[in-house]
Scaffold this active site. Sequence first.
Site, PDB file in Angstrom:
ATOM      1  N   ARG A  22       1.046  -1.347  -0.015  1.00 41.55           N
ATOM      2  CA  ARG A  22       0.097   0.122   0.027  1.00 41.55           C
ATOM      3  C   ARG A  22       0.878   1.240  -0.032  1.00 41.55           C
ATOM      4  O   ARG A  22       0.300   2.348  -0.676  1.00 41.55           O
ATOM      5  CB  ARG A  22      -0.925  -0.128   1.323  1.00 41.55           C
ATOM      6  CG  ARG A  22      -2.161  -0.911   1.100  1.00 41.55           C
ATOM      7  CD  ARG A  22      -3.122  -0.570   2.099  1.00 41.55           C
ATOM      8  NE  ARG A  22      -4.277  -1.567   1.745  1.00 41.55           N
ATOM      9  CZ  ARG A  22      -5.144  -1.976   2.892  1.00 41.55           C
ATOM     10  NH1 ARG A  22      -4.527  -1.731   3.998  1.00 41.55           N
ATOM     11  NH2 ARG A  22      -6.144  -2.870   2.433  1.00 41.55           N
ATOM     12  N   GLU A  34      -1.698  -9.195  -4.612  1.00 36.92           N
ATOM     13  CA  GLU A  34      -2.755 -10.104  -4.909  1.00 36.92           C
ATOM     14  C   GLU A  34      -2.814 -11.548  -5.235  1.00 36.92           C
ATOM     15  O   GLU A  34      -3.845 -12.203  -4.910  1.00 36.92           O
ATOM     16  CB  GLU A  34      -3.681  -9.363  -5.999  1.00 36.92           C
ATOM     17  CG  GLU A  34      -3.997  -7.847  -5.918  1.00 36.92           C
ATOM     18  CD  GLU A  34      -4.994  -7.682  -4.748  1.00 36.92           C
ATOM     19  OE1 GLU A  34      -5.860  -8.660  -4.398  1.00 36.92           O
ATOM     20  OE2 GLU A  34      -5.406  -6.695  -4.338  1.00 36.92           O
ATOM     21  N   THR A  40      -5.187 -16.973   1.017  1.00 36.95           N
ATOM     22  CA  THR A  40      -4.346 -16.740   2.133  1.00 36.95           C
ATOM     23  C   THR A  40      -4.530 -15.830   3.053  1.00 36.95           C
ATOM     24  O   THR A  40      -4.928 -14.684   2.355  1.00 36.95           O
ATOM     25  CB  THR A  40      -2.722 -16.586   1.411  1.00 36.95           C
ATOM     26  OG1 THR A  40      -2.533 -17.557   0.362  1.00 36.95           O
ATOM     27  CG2 THR A  40      -1.701 -16.844   2.263  1.00 36.95           C
ATOM     28  N   LEU A  77       2.242 -22.492   0.689  1.00 35.45           N
ATOM     29  CA  LEU A  77       1.045 -21.671   0.253  1.00 35.45           C
ATOM     30  C   LEU A  77       0.058 -22.281  -0.105  1.00 35.45           C
ATOM     31  O   LEU A  77      -1.242 -21.909  -0.341  1.00 35.45           O
ATOM     32  CB  LEU A  77       1.474 -20.275  -0.432  1.00 35.45           C
ATOM     33  CG  LEU A  77       1.984 -18.976   0.161  1.00 35.45           C
ATOM     34  CD1 LEU A  77       2.082 -17.912  -0.790  1.00 35.45           C
ATOM     35  CD2 LEU A  77       1.029 -18.617   1.087  1.00 35.45           C
ATOM     36  N   TYR A  79      -2.098 -24.295  -3.559  1.00 41.33           N
ATOM     37  CA  TYR A  79      -2.473 -23.857  -4.838  1.00 41.33           C
ATOM     38  C   TYR A  79      -1.233 -23.529  -5.778  1.00 41.33           C
ATOM     39  O   TYR A  79      -1.125 -22.510  -6.192  1.00 41.33           O
ATOM     40  CB  TYR A  79      -3.381 -22.879  -4.468  1.00 41.33           C
ATOM     41  CG  TYR A  79      -4.640 -22.878  -3.554  1.00 41.33           C
ATOM     42  CD1 TYR A  79      -5.724 -23.586  -4.236  1.00 41.33           C
ATOM     43  CD2 TYR A  79      -4.539 -22.717  -2.414  1.00 41.33           C
ATOM     44  CE1 TYR A  79      -6.909 -23.672  -3.670  1.00 41.33           C
ATOM     45  CE2 TYR A  79      -5.756 -22.968  -1.781  1.00 41.33           C
ATOM     46  CZ  TYR A  79      -6.960 -23.311  -2.033  1.00 41.33           C
ATOM     47  OH  TYR A  79      -7.904 -23.703  -1.418  1.00 41.33           O
ATOM     48  N   TYR A 117     -10.779 -10.389 -11.156  1.00 40.69           N
ATOM     49  CA  TYR A 117     -10.685  -9.781  -9.885  1.00 40.69           C
ATOM     50  C   TYR A 117      -9.215  -9.071 -10.015  1.00 40.69           C
ATOM     51  O   TYR A 117      -8.948  -7.939  -9.590  1.00 40.69           O
ATOM     52  CB  TYR A 117     -10.470 -10.765  -8.778  1.00 40.69           C
ATOM     53  CG  TYR A 117     -10.009 -10.211  -7.516  1.00 40.69           C
ATOM     54  CD1 TYR A 117     -10.833  -9.155  -6.708  1.00 40.69           C
ATOM     55  CD2 TYR A 117      -8.661 -10.473  -7.139  1.00 40.69           C
ATOM     56  CE1 TYR A 117     -10.191  -8.666  -5.841  1.00 40.69           C
ATOM     57  CE2 TYR A 117      -8.140  -9.778  -6.170  1.00 40.69           C
ATOM     58  CZ  TYR A 117      -8.807  -9.144  -5.341  1.00 40.69           C
ATOM     59  OH  TYR A 117      -8.054  -8.249  -4.435  1.00 40.69           O
ATOM     60  N   ASP A 135     -14.276  -9.262  -4.362  1.00 41.40           N
ATOM     61  CA  ASP A 135     -13.608 -10.413  -3.767  1.00 41.40           C
ATOM     62  C   ASP A 135     -14.812 -10.971  -2.859  1.00 41.40           C
ATOM     63  O   ASP A 135     -16.020 -10.414  -2.614  1.00 41.40           O
ATOM     64  CB  ASP A 135     -12.254 -10.130  -3.230  1.00 41.40           C
ATOM     65  CG  ASP A 135     -12.388  -9.124  -2.026  1.00 41.40           C
ATOM     66  OD1 ASP A 135     -13.542  -8.797  -2.075  1.00 41.40           O
ATOM     67  OD2 ASP A 135     -11.320  -9.030  -1.447  1.00 41.40           O
ATOM     68  N   CYS A 189     -17.073  -5.517   8.601  1.00 42.49           N
ATOM     69  CA  CYS A 189     -18.212  -6.377   8.172  1.00 42.49           C
ATOM     70  C   CYS A 189     -17.903  -7.917   8.219  1.00 42.49           C
ATOM     71  O   CYS A 189     -17.925  -8.518   6.924  1.00 42.49           O
ATOM     72  CB  CYS A 189     -18.950  -5.941   6.931  1.00 42.49           C
ATOM     73  SG  CYS A 189     -20.590  -6.461   6.507  1.00 42.49           S
TER      74      CYS A 189
HETATM   75  S1  SF4 Z   1     -24.681  -2.723   9.223  1.00 38.70           S
HETATM   76 FE1  SF4 Z   1     -23.404  -4.577   9.643  1.00 38.70          FE
HETATM   77  S2  SF4 Z   1     -24.076  -6.023   8.339  1.00 38.70           S
HETATM   78 FE2  SF4 Z   1     -24.365  -3.894   7.553  1.00 38.70          FE
HETATM   79  S3  SF4 Z   1     -22.700  -3.109   6.340  1.00 38.70           S
HETATM   80 FE3  SF4 Z   1     -22.443  -2.462   8.445  1.00 38.70          FE
HETATM   81  S4  SF4 Z   1     -21.299  -4.324   9.590  1.00 38.70           S
HETATM   82 FE4  SF4 Z   1     -22.002  -4.925   7.643  1.00 38.70          FE
END
Ligand code: SF4
Length: 351
Positions: A22, A34, A40, A77, A79, A117, A135, A189
């Site tokens: 980065r 990538e 991995t 690794l 694959y 990708y 991804d 998330c």
């Molecule tokens: S509210 Fe929860 S499920 Fe919805 S995008 Fe945010 S972290 Fe993800």
Amino acid sequence: MNEIQDQLARWFEAHKRVLPWRSEPSPYHVWLSEIILQQTRVNQGLDYYLRFIARWPELPDLARATEEEVLKMWQGLGYYSRARNLHTCAREVMERHGGAFPADYAQLRQLKGIGDYTAAAIASIAFDLPHAVVDGNVYRVLSRLYDIDTPINKQEGVKLFATLADELLDRKHPGRHNQALMEFGALHCLPSNPDCPQCPIQAHCLALAHHTVAQRPVKEKRLQVKTRHFHYLVLRSSDHHVYLHKRGPNDIWQNLYDFPCIETDQPIEIEDLLSHPTLLALTSEKKFSIGQISHKYTHKLTHQTIIAQFFEIKIDGFLSPIQTKDILLAPENDFGGFPVPKLIENYLNQQ
Ligand code: SF4
């Protein structure tokens, strides 16, 4: 910029992990990271990335390496076709593009091992071209954000999510946007227990509103996993040599080395093993005795499970060289130069 793009960009600036590719996102660095990071985890991949860069700082250096050197560096690794493709791709970039990755999605896509990708990741992160990446993390975030129940591993889902990702793309800062979306999926998330109460885009999240977060994304059941039984013959001669086997095409671990193997659908009894034509051909009527028999190793691959057991066969005398290209004689403690699959490495480490 719309509100979701804006929130993700701010979140990214505040929370992104500091990673070497980065800080200096050259096309070579982005591409290498990538390819290594596919399937991995970042922690493990980072170590490999640093070793690759230390050994082959620029693409021409990697293109000059032999395939065996690249496979050896890749060892552990898994694959391994990715490592072979990586090496071929480096050579293609030298031959077709004078050693510099093309700043063009379609031309990137033509290179070995570069799929939709990876082409989108290089185009956007290294060249800031407007191509959306999709991804596993992006699938998860988008499926929740828009509460989509179309399976992500069906053709219909692949198309739908590519369209959604493209619609959400920040065309002025595609590289940052793509990284932000992927990083948000990787750190916030999460597959289980996403941090919804602290989520910067929760006001837009339809799955949160519909209480379906835990059911997203939807994935259709995988193919049945095949089980293979490998009975490895570790023939050791009195002068400390063993036979190695170079694996051929159209199967797992192409061009890596293991031991001669008797493969069956079911485990076989030791008596059947001792009278097996493969063992008799290898011992060529020499006297032998059974040494250590290992425990059973279970090695899981994407569509198959390998149950492997290693049988030490002590040969009274020398082993003769065999006149086939795939079996070779090697000193028993000199595996250093031969790339071996993880399973063999695990076995050797326990000796
Ligand atoms: S509210 Fe929860 S499920 Fe919805 S995008 Fe945010 S972290 Fe993800």
